[in-house]
Design an enzyme around this catalytic site. Structure first.
Site, PDB file in Angstrom:
ATOM      1  N   CYS A 106      33.869  24.617 137.122  1.00 32.67           N
ATOM      2  CA  CYS A 106      34.152  24.324 138.361  1.00 32.67           C
ATOM      3  C   CYS A 106      32.869  24.001 139.238  1.00 32.67           C
ATOM      4  O   CYS A 106      33.062  23.008 140.266  1.00 32.67           O
ATOM      5  CB  CYS A 106      34.843  25.403 139.039  1.00 32.67           C
ATOM      6  SG  CYS A 106      36.444  25.555 138.204  1.00 32.67           S
ATOM      7  N   GLU A 108      41.609   6.198 119.960  1.00 33.80           N
ATOM      8  CA  GLU A 108      42.908   6.711 120.823  1.00 33.80           C
ATOM      9  C   GLU A 108      43.895   7.450 119.956  1.00 33.80           C
ATOM     10  O   GLU A 108      44.081   8.654 120.419  1.00 33.80           O
ATOM     11  CB  GLU A 108      43.231   5.577 121.647  1.00 33.80           C
ATOM     12  CG  GLU A 108      42.649   5.316 122.831  1.00 33.80           C
ATOM     13  CD  GLU A 108      42.166   6.133 123.837  1.00 33.80           C
ATOM     14  OE1 GLU A 108      43.038   7.206 124.079  1.00 33.80           O
ATOM     15  OE2 GLU A 108      41.098   6.452 124.212  1.00 33.80           O
TER      16      GLU A 108
END
Length: 374
Positions: A223, A41
């Site tokens: 999309c 992370e």
């Protein structure tokens, strides 16, 4: 226009998409070890996965657990981080490991609040670590997630603005999957076991990251494959380029410096930079603001006047300014002066500079020297 989706439907749809189409083979996945989760992370902050993977694997090979990292010399940590950029992360990484060992006996704390209080771990990173390691239900809000939420829910304004960010945190909280008491009560052994079922909060958190990293990217979002295409305000109104709003433009100032490549045979002189500020704690080349100052530094370090030959200039862009570097080469005939050997300077063989933490442009500069000089 509002998003055509109810908050209660958001998490189930995202989880279903992640389990089928999300990323599952990254080297830090399928491990609930907080050390590995934390390391990945921190490295992934403002850095792409493809860049992080080789650094992550090298770090694990060198420092397989938090005790090894905490006990490491700062120079070793910085050398291994060299080239990954944003070097404050490396300094905080090292300090965080030491705090975890000193204050928690080497076991990472399990609450978002305790994790966020550690060096280099903010609220979103703490939530991600807590979710992936301990199944804690808490929202994340990194750059990718801000982009996803801004587009799907049509949130105007720059996400870095306090007002907009506060609204996004509230939205992120409202979209979390319903608490699953059974999964939250799972033992650590079950969570760590290879192949154990993925908890909803883990799949959800990973799904947000994957959606922003693979489909809802900054330019040319895909999309057509997005599970929220039917509900996304940006997609339905053609505002993908507008959302999220860009950072308000400010003039980027330019700073200039001169760097000295002081060479003796196959060695080059490096200087260790102060622990704070630009490239803090890294090894670099001696600097001066102008030619006269650089010549004076070269004479001081070599013990005699030297001839400075210009090398190709280069530039490096930071978040808040652009640095233009004018390097000069000084070739010594005699052995380097012994007085130049101390804790903050080092004569280093050119084939060993990889053992030192160097800023990317300095490494680029040394690598670009003409082969006849090397």
């Amino acid at each position: 226009m509002e998003a055509n989706i109810e908050p209660d439907d958001f998490a189930p749809r995202l989880i279903a998409w992640q389990r089928t189409h999300g990323r599952h083979e990254l080297p830090w996945q399928r491990s609930r070890d907080p050390y590995r989760v934390w390391l990945s992370e921190i490295m992934l902050q403002q850095t792409q996965v493809s860049t992080v993977i080789p650094y992550y694997l090298k770090f694990l090979a060198r420092f397989p657990h938090v005790h090894a990292l905490a006990a490491a010399a700062a120079d070793d940590v910085m050398a291994l981080w060299s080239g990954l950029g944003y070097y404050t992360r490396a300094r905080n990484l090292h300090r965080c490991a030491q705090v975890v060992v000193q204050q928690y006996g080497g076991a990472f704390p399990q609450t978002v609040e305790q994790l966020a209080a550690l060096p280099g771990i903010g609220r979103s990173t703490a939530a991600a670590i807590a979710a992936f390691s301990f199944g804690v239900r808490s929202p994340i809000l990194d750059g990718n997630v801000k982009r996803v939420l801004a587009r799907i829910f049509g949130i105007d304004g720059f996400p870095g603005d306090k007002r907009v960010e506060t609204a996004m945190w509230a939205l992120a909280e409202s979209l979390l999957p319903a608490a699953d008491d059974a999964s939250n009560d799972a033992s650590d052994d079950v969570r760590q076991r290879e192949g154990a079922p993925v908890e909803p909060i883990v799949a959800y958190t990973q799904g947000l990251m994957d959606l922003g990293a693979t489909l809802c990217v900054r330019s040319r979002p895909d999309c057509g494959r997005c599970p929220f295409a039917h509900a996304c305000v940006a997609n339905l109104t053609g505002r993908q380029r507008e959302l999220p709003a860009a950072r308000p433009r400010k003039a980027v100032p330019t700073r200039r410096t001169m760097m000295l490549v002081l060479r003796s045979a196959d060695q080059v002189l490096l200087e260790k930079r102060p622990p704070l500020g630009i490239w803090g704690g890294l090894w670099s080349l001696p600097e001066a603001p102008d030619v006269d100052g650089l010549a004076a530094r070269a004479a001081q370090l070599s013990g005699a006047p030297v001839v400075l030959a210009p090398l190709a200039p280069l530039a490096h862009t930071f978040t808040h300014f652009r640095l233009e570097i004018e390097p000069r080469l000084a070739q010594l005939v005699d052995e380097p002066r012994a007085a130049a050997r101390d804790a903050h300077t080092a004569w280093v063989r050119l084939d060993a500079i990889g053992d030192y933490g160097l800023p990317a442009p300095v490494r680029k500069l040394l690598d670009a020297l003409d082969g006849t000089l090397l």
